[in-house]
Write a protein that holds these residues in place. Sequence first.
Motif, mmCIF file in Angstrom:
data_model
loop_
_atom_site.group_PDB
_atom_site.id
_atom_site.type_symbol
_atom_site.label_atom_id
_atom_site.label_comp_id
_atom_site.label_asym_id
_atom_site.label_seq_id
_atom_site.Cartn_x
_atom_site.Cartn_y
_atom_site.Cartn_z
ATOM 1 N N GLY A 99 -11.980 54.459 153.734
ATOM 2 C CA GLY A 99 -11.419 55.779 154.012
ATOM 3 C C GLY A 99 -10.815 56.405 152.768
ATOM 4 O O GLY A 99 -10.891 55.864 151.668
ATOM 5 N N TRP A 100 -10.244 57.575 152.983
ATOM 6 C CA TRP A 100 -9.520 58.264 151.917
ATOM 7 C C TRP A 100 -8.044 58.225 152.295
ATOM 8 O O TRP A 100 -7.654 58.652 153.385
ATOM 9 C CB TRP A 100 -9.975 59.723 151.812
ATOM 10 N N TYR A 101 -7.242 57.692 151.416
ATOM 11 C CA TYR A 101 -5.797 57.664 151.631
ATOM 12 C C TYR A 101 -5.131 57.649 150.272
ATOM 13 O O TYR A 101 -5.663 57.125 149.303
ATOM 14 C CB TYR A 101 -5.365 56.458 152.484
ATOM 15 N N GLY A 102 -3.984 58.265 150.205
ATOM 16 C CA GLY A 102 -3.256 58.351 148.953
ATOM 17 C C GLY A 102 -3.015 59.796 148.554
ATOM 18 O O GLY A 102 -3.262 60.724 149.321
ATOM 19 N N TRP A 103 -2.520 59.966 147.326
ATOM 20 C CA TRP A 103 -2.186 61.291 146.805
ATOM 21 C C TRP A 103 -3.409 61.954 146.192
ATOM 22 O O TRP A 103 -4.096 61.365 145.363
ATOM 23 C CB TRP A 103 -1.083 61.194 145.757
#
Length: 166
Positions: free
Chosen positions: A112-116
Amino acid sequence: MKQTTIKKRVELSSYCWIISALSTALMCGVFIYALKQPDNEWAVCILGVAIALLFLFTLCYMPLSISLDNESLNINRSLKIKSIPLTEIANVKLCAPTMGAKRICGSGGWFGWYGWFSEKNLDKYFAYYGKASDCFLVTLKNGKKYMLGCKDAPEMVNAINEKINQ
């Protein structure tokens, strides 16, 4: 007021599945290869710790589902739930991230996409999603932004807007 809960699963894109599977297979292959090398105990330990930390961070941040109850919007992750009180939400709208999104710190497709992330027209936001097409943007009253994604995103956005506009 009647307690209602809506929960929608975060679905990973084909890109995420491919990147995650290939990366995991590659890490396992390198680790197994390192195990078979003589006089390599320190390298194996360092590699093992690095892989374990990578998976630990993934378990801490990878979104599994988004849920909404009468008090909060929840990002359900494997090891922790991130709750955003509905009273802190200023705006919610459907909004897919663009190809121009720059990753500041986080995952760009590995489980997935996670973070800043940062985008020219959105500024900086924290992301928790699996498919760009399933995304919506949550803006808090203090200016913080979250790019969230789940199955049936329009339904979730409508439900959140109903709750915050009551």
